[in-house]
Design an enzyme around this catalytic site. Structure first.
Site, PDB file in Angstrom:
ATOM      1  CB  CYS A  60     -38.733 -19.820  -8.838  1.00  0.00           C
ATOM      2  SG  CYS A  60     -37.544 -18.598  -9.456  1.00  0.00           S
ATOM      3  CB  CYS A 118     -37.687 -12.098 -10.952  1.00  0.00           C
ATOM      4  SG  CYS A 118     -39.006 -12.846  -9.957  1.00  0.00           S
ATOM      5  CD  GLU A 145     -33.288  -9.581  -5.257  1.00  0.00           C
ATOM      6  OE1 GLU A 145     -34.168  -9.185  -4.463  1.00  0.00           O
ATOM      7  OE2 GLU A 145     -33.031 -10.791  -5.454  1.00  0.00           O
ATOM      8  CB  CYS A 172     -39.443 -14.621  -4.015  1.00  0.00           C
ATOM      9  SG  CYS A 172     -38.656 -16.174  -4.407  1.00  0.00           S
ATOM     10  CB  SER A 229     -27.209 -19.809  -6.674  1.00  0.00           C
ATOM     11  OG  SER A 229     -28.550 -19.911  -6.246  1.00  0.00           O
TER      12      SER A 229
END
EC number: 1.17.7.4
Length: 339
Positions: free
Chosen positions: A21, A105, A135, A203, A231
């Site tokens: 991405c 990001c 995150e 996202c 991930s």
């Protein structure tokens, strides 16, 4: 088991979009540019993105990955990963006399800003996400007194707030859209005045990759997701594939992790990759399948992606000079203290 011979009807459905991405692309290029501009070593706090191949490749070029800011020697450059960090980490870097590059990001940064704004307005913030994910740790650190984690619908019963009329939900960006909305629905049932964030926090890349898997899941008896086990967005793709109707779905880092037994009775294989996976790994999976008779590749296109992000602004400065100045500053502080 030997290589399987080709037979009519065997095909591969290849998801589009898949792989990198814009946020991951920006973060990986940032490490490469920093190494090119300043030379090795460049320290990176945590994996820059959650992918084994990417981390190993950058290590070979001179990146050093550390778990804690304190592991970086004073006077060096440290980069923060795409997942974002809490304000306390920036403070640690400042105390450690480190020059920093923030590769968070921009979509994660948006969630951080929303957390700060709602905390300033004294809202209780319900952060939907998985405990321990980098995150989530970073976002929670923006307003720890106002944020509580909600790790799925099962967590909703124990949520308590000060004022049911001042509650907002935010989300980890890499979750399954369906999973998040199930949690939101449960929260709204408990708190009817719950406010949604001003824009969707899941996202665009996560949504698009899941949409492509949904479209091919019902047609593919087997779905192979290329991605690492740490991930979040890659693991969600496996879940989405099964919910969409695929008989089986597996997560692999590399083609040689595929078990030929998975292909028994399979005529259609779906292939996709998480948002931190370089295309070379997908190509290796397609080659592996081709050698076993799955040569016909059809694209399943769910969306067009044209978003790009500019590199971190810190790469436009002379960070090595900044780091040297920080060391000189520390020496002056020590000398002054001794006197």
């Amino acid at each position: 088991m030997g290589a399987m011979t080709a037979s009519p009807g065997r095909r591969v459905l290849l998801a589009a979009p898949r792989g990198y991405c814009a946020g991951v692309d920006r973060a990986v290029i940032a490490v490469e540019k920093a190494l090119e501009q300043y030379g090795a070593p460049i320290y990176v706090r945590h994996e820059i993105v959650h992918n084994k191949y990417v981390v190993r490749t950058l290590e070979k070029k001179g990146a050093i990955f550390v778990e804690q800011t304190e592991e970086v020697p004073p006077g060096n450059i440290v980069m923060f990963s795409a997942h974002g960090v809490a304000p306390v980490v920036h403070e640690e870097a400042e105390r450690g006399k480190l020059a920093t590059i923030d590769a968070t990001c921009p979509l994660v940064t948006k969630v951080h800003k929303e957390a700060v704004r709602f905390a300033n307005e004294d809202y209780d913030i319900l952060l939907i996400g998985h405990e321990g994910h980098e995150e989530v740790i970073g976002t929670s650190g923006e307003a720890p007194d106002h944020i509580q984690l909600v790790d799925g619908p099962g967590d909703v019963a124990k949520v308590e707030v000060r004022d049911p009329s001042k509650v907002v939900w935010l989300s980890q960006t890499t979750l399954s859209v369906d999973e998040t909305m199930e949690t939101v629905d449960a929260l709204k049932e408990k708190f009817p005045q719950l406010i949604s964030p001003p824009s969707d926090d899941i996202c665009y890349a996560t949504q698009n990759r899941q949409l492509a898997v949904k479209q091919m899941g019902a047609q593919a008896e087997l779905v192979i997701v290329v991605g690492s086990r740490n991930s979040s967005n890659s693991k969600r793709l496996v879940e989405v594939a099964k919910l969409a109707g695929s008989r089986a779905a597996y997560l692999v880092d590399f083609a040689d992790e595929i078990d030929e037994a998975w292909l028994e009775g399979v005529s259609t294989v779906g292939v996709t990759s998480g948002a931190s996976v370089p295309e070379v790994l997908v190509e290796q999976v397609l080659e592996w399948l081709s050698r076993r008779g799955f040569e016909d590749v059809e694209l399943v296109k769910a969306a067009e992606e044209s978003i790009t992000f500019s590199l971190p602004k810190e790469l436009r400065r002379d960070l090595r000079e900044e780091a040297a100045e920080l060391i000189a500053q520390r020496k002056a502080e020590v000398d002054s203290g001794e006197r």
